[in-house]
Enzyme design. Structure first.
Site, PDB file in Angstrom:
ATOM      1  CE  LYS A 134      -4.848  -2.129  -1.151  1.00 39.84           C
ATOM      2  NZ  LYS A 134      -5.377  -0.982  -0.370  1.00 39.84           N
ATOM      3  CG  ASP A 150      -2.292  -0.347   1.021  1.00 35.42           C
ATOM      4  OD1 ASP A 150      -2.769  -0.180  -0.122  1.00 35.42           O
ATOM      5  OD2 ASP A 150      -2.942  -0.829   1.968  1.00 35.42           O
ATOM      6  CD  GLU A 197      -7.145   3.788   1.017  1.00 35.60           C
ATOM      7  OE1 GLU A 197      -7.766   4.827   1.342  1.00 35.60           O
ATOM      8  OE2 GLU A 197      -6.815   2.924   1.840  1.00 35.60           O
ATOM      9  CD  GLU A 203     -12.036  -1.728   2.796  1.00 32.75           C
ATOM     10  OE1 GLU A 203     -10.973  -1.433   2.197  1.00 32.75           O
ATOM     11  OE2 GLU A 203     -12.123  -1.786   4.035  1.00 32.75           O
TER      12      GLU A 203
HETATM   13  O1  KIV Z   1      -4.740  -2.110   4.160  1.00 33.37           O
HETATM   14  C1  KIV Z   1      -5.382  -3.137   3.899  1.00 33.37           C
HETATM   15  O2  KIV Z   1      -5.306  -4.159   4.602  1.00 33.37           O
HETATM   16  C2  KIV Z   1      -6.246  -3.128   2.734  1.00 33.37           C
HETATM   17  C3  KIV Z   1      -7.137  -4.303   2.503  1.00 33.37           C
HETATM   18  C4  KIV Z   1      -8.197  -4.408   3.516  1.00 33.37           C
HETATM   19  C5  KIV Z   1      -7.671  -4.336   1.137  1.00 33.37           C
HETATM   20  O3  KIV Z   1      -6.235  -2.189   2.007  1.00 33.37           O
END
Ligand code: KIV
Length: 262
Positions: free
Chosen positions: A111, A82, A113, A180
């Site tokens: 990833k 992330d 958002e 989500e």
């Molecule tokens: O940070 C995380 O764990 C997530 C997942 C819940 C998709 O983004």
């Protein structure tokens, strides 16, 4: 190790993709031997591993530390990291440097958002050869704007917006999108509209795959019981019982035995 191309083929073949979060070396060793398809070092690390209330406290340094620890335990799993809070809002230089350190720590993809203002950033990363996963619906980094952990896209205008955002993420080059906390019907429409795989959490069965937080699925989070969560182990009770058994053995001089002594 599965690749972004294989995730695409899995969607095309109707084979579901399983993703689990991972934050540390010892669980990475287990995840590595499991059949799970990919590991996400989520910014949920801030909550699960550090006890913060939201993911906003996940710093780049924290994410790199967890990515590197997980990577040391993996031999054959695709690893997604992330981008922490605001990392993609501080200009392309900061974004590029953030992705650089996350990937050098061992991530194979990042990833981020949201859509809207992120499209240029995503195009920039994709053109630089970085696989990018999108994340729509409940985007925990915007928790204060959203007013809590609420279902998203449950009226016509917001569901249309999320569908449009999903299309824009695919057009920008994302290889996959996390959906989500959105209604199963909307997740189905998005999954059927897009060619890239969708990975759901609280988004019903009609996505290309699912993601869960490792500690949630193992039942370590005693007080976290959202409707979407299935606990595959009563981890909290099992570990507590093991610790209590050790404690009584110590107190009752049953541990260590002669066999366990030198
Ligand atoms: O940070 C995380 O764990 C997530 C997942 C819940 C998709 O983004």
């Amino acid at each position: 190790m599965k690749t972004v191309q294989e995730f695409m083929s899995m969607k095309q073949a109707g084979r579901k993709i399983s993703v689990v979060t991972g934050y540390d070396y010892w669980s990475a060793l287990i995840l590595d031997e499991s059949d799970v398809d990919a590991i996400l070092v989520g910014d949920s690390a801030a909550m699960v591993m550090h006890g913060f209330e939201t993911t906003i406290n996940a710093e780049l340094e924290m994410m790199c530390y967890h990515v590197a620890a997980v990577k040391r335990g993996l031999t054959n799993k695709f690893l997604i990291a992330d981008l922490p809070f605001l990392a993609h809002k501080k200009g392309l230089t900061f974004l590029t440097e953030s992705v650089d350190v996350l990937m050098k720590a061992g991530a194979q993809a990042v990833k981020l958002e949201g859509a809207e203002q992120n499209i240029e950033s995503i195009k920039h990363l994709v053109s630089a050869g970085v696989p990018v996963m999108g994340h729509l619906g409940l985007t925990p980094q915007s928790i204060h704007k959203l007013g809590g952990n609420k279902l998203q896209g449950n009226d016509e205008s917001s569901s249309e917006r999320i569908l449009k955002e999903a299309q824009s993420l695919e057009d920008a080059g994302c290889f996959s999108i996390v959906l989500e906390m959105i209604p199963a019907k909307l997740a189905r429409t998005i999954t059927e509209t897009l060619s890239i795989p969708t990975i759901g959490i609280g988004a019903g069965i009609h996505t290309s795959g699912q993601v869960l937080v490792l500690q949630d699925l193992l039942g370590f989070s005693k007080d976290f019981n959202p409707k979407f969560l299935r606990k595959y182990l009563d981890g909290f009770s099992l570990i507590k019982s093991a610790l209590n058994a050790y404690n009584s053995d110590v107190k009752e001089e049953k541990f260590p035995s002669a066999k366990e002594s030198y």
